[in-house]
Design a protein around this motif. Structure first.
Motif, PDB file in Angstrom:
ATOM      1  N   UNK A 144       0.831  -1.201   0.000  1.00  0.00           N
ATOM      2  CA  UNK A 144       0.000   0.000   0.000  1.00  0.00           C
ATOM      3  C   UNK A 144       0.863   1.248   0.000  1.00  0.00           C
ATOM      4  N   UNK A 145       0.929   1.920  -1.134  1.00  0.00           N
ATOM      5  CA  UNK A 145       1.758   3.099  -1.249  1.00  0.00           C
ATOM      6  C   UNK A 145       1.237   4.246  -0.410  1.00  0.00           C
ATOM      7  N   UNK A 146      -0.096   4.299  -0.271  1.00  0.00           N
ATOM      8  CA  UNK A 146      -0.683   5.495   0.326  1.00  0.00           C
ATOM      9  C   UNK A 146      -0.197   5.737   1.751  1.00  0.00           C
ATOM     10  N   UNK A 147       0.237   4.675   2.416  1.00  0.00           N
ATOM     11  CA  UNK A 147       0.695   4.870   3.785  1.00  0.00           C
ATOM     12  C   UNK A 147       2.180   5.212   3.846  1.00  0.00           C
ATOM     13  N   UNK A 148       2.811   5.240   2.676  1.00  0.00           N
ATOM     14  CA  UNK A 148       4.247   5.466   2.620  1.00  0.00           C
ATOM     15  C   UNK A 148       4.524   6.956   2.411  1.00  0.00           C
ATOM     16  N   UNK A 149       5.161   7.590   3.380  1.00  0.00           N
ATOM     17  CA  UNK A 149       5.424   9.030   3.253  1.00  0.00           C
ATOM     18  C   UNK A 149       6.282   9.375   2.046  1.00  0.00           C
ATOM     19  N   UNK A 150       7.157   8.445   1.663  1.00  0.00           N
ATOM     20  CA  UNK A 150       8.002   8.688   0.493  1.00  0.00           C
ATOM     21  C   UNK A 150       7.162   8.780  -0.772  1.00  0.00           C
TER      22      UNK A 150
END
Lengths: 214, 106
Positions: free
Chosen positions: A45-51
């Motif tokens: 899940x990208x959305x939780x990744x701050x980067x």
């Protein structure tokens, strides 16, 4: 067989094992170099990744960043901390370091790889730059290179340090450029050294091409 | 056939000769023509060079980027030749030799 002079697997600074197998990441440190990642990567899940936030803010429709966009992205992320932001030239070689298909751009998984490397290199630099002057001296850079695992002769180190020194000091941006070049050139050499002998037979065009791309 | 050639001519003939349409920038075609006069390089390498030289990403190469690129090409060729003692277009170098060779150039 120990690869003479090889080293510099980003993030594996302390406890570098002599003769460590090339390409084996030390457990518990950075993500693997190879693209693709672990099984189930597609479900990440990208959305939780701050980067991901920094990255998508600048990436175009193609989901990749060029040198200027990368510079924007890194500046916004504040990864340089109190040091000056990365120059455009440094961003260019960062892309080249990971740009296997010569597109001149960087995708998200490569960006994450770069991010891990940058953090490790920055930690290394900050450990030496105790007075936070933003610069280190020649012998300190040589030390930093050795700490990264590169076993190089004083002459080779001298040639490298000289390249990045400005009036006897090396700035953070140039230090990162040095780390990038070292890693990119080492990767290129290693890819040609199929038998891990520590030497390569280069044909002219391949030598030019591989070296110029960095 | 020699795989490498020194091109002192290349640097000497820059600018006026390379930028044929006097646009102030060097197009892909002009670069290809310029390099083919001294370097026997594959089409793939030409593509790579163009991408590398074309720092502004406009399909064109600014003149000073072109000069810089040529200088790098020339210096890498020079150092390759120095190691290629039997002039067969091949060199064998150790990891440290490779680093020492190229770090001062790229």
């Amino acid at each position: 067989m120990a690869y003479p002079g090889f080293g510099g697997w980003f993030g594996n600074f302390s406890g570098q094992i002599p003769g460590m197998q090339v390409g084996q990441p030390v457990p518990g440190t950075c993500p693997p170099l190879l693209a693709g990642g672990p099984p189930g990567y597609a479900a990440y899940s990208h959305s939780s990744d701050p980067m991901w936030t920094y990255f998508t803010a600048v990436a175009g429709q193609d989901g990749e960043v060029d040198a200027e966009e990368l510079q924007m992205c890194l500046t916004q992320s504040g990864i340089s901390g109190t040091y000056s932001p990365f120059s455009l030239e440094t961003c260019r070689i960062m892309i080249a370091m990971l740009d296997r298909d010569y597109t001149g751009k960087m995708g998200f998984s490569e960006f994450k790889e770069l991010w891990a490397a940058l953090n490790a290199w920055k930690q290394n630099f900050m450990a030496i730059d105790e007075d936070r002057s933003g610069t280190v001296e020649h012998h300190e850079l040589s030390q930093a290179i050795a700490v990264m695992g590169y076993r190089l002769s004083p002459q080779t180190l001298h040639a490298i340090v000289k390249r990045y020194s400005k009036n006897g000091r090396i700035f953070f941006d140039d230090y990162v450029a040095c780390c990038v070049k070292l890693r990119a050139l080492t990767d290129f050499f290693r890819r040609r050294d199929h038998l891990h002998q520590g030497f390569v037979n280069f044909i002219y065009e391949d030598f030019l091409q591989g070296t110029m791309m960095i | 056939m020699a795989a490498t050639q020194l091109q002192p001519r290349l640097l000497a003939s820059l600018g006026y000769w390379v930028d044929k349409d006097r646009s102030g920038v060097i197009s892909d075609n002009e670069l290809q023509q310029a390099l083919s006069n001294g370097y026997r390089l594959s089409d793939q390498f030409h593509d790579i060079l163009i991408r590398k030289f074309d720092r502004q990403g406009r399909g064109q190469i600014a003149f000073d980027d072109f000069i810089q690129g040529c200088i790098v090409l020339q210096r890498l060729t020079d150092i390759f030749r120095r190691y290629d003692t039997d002039q067969d277009g091949w060199i064998q170098v150790s990891y440290e030799q490779y680093l020492s060779m190229v770090f001062s150039i790229v």
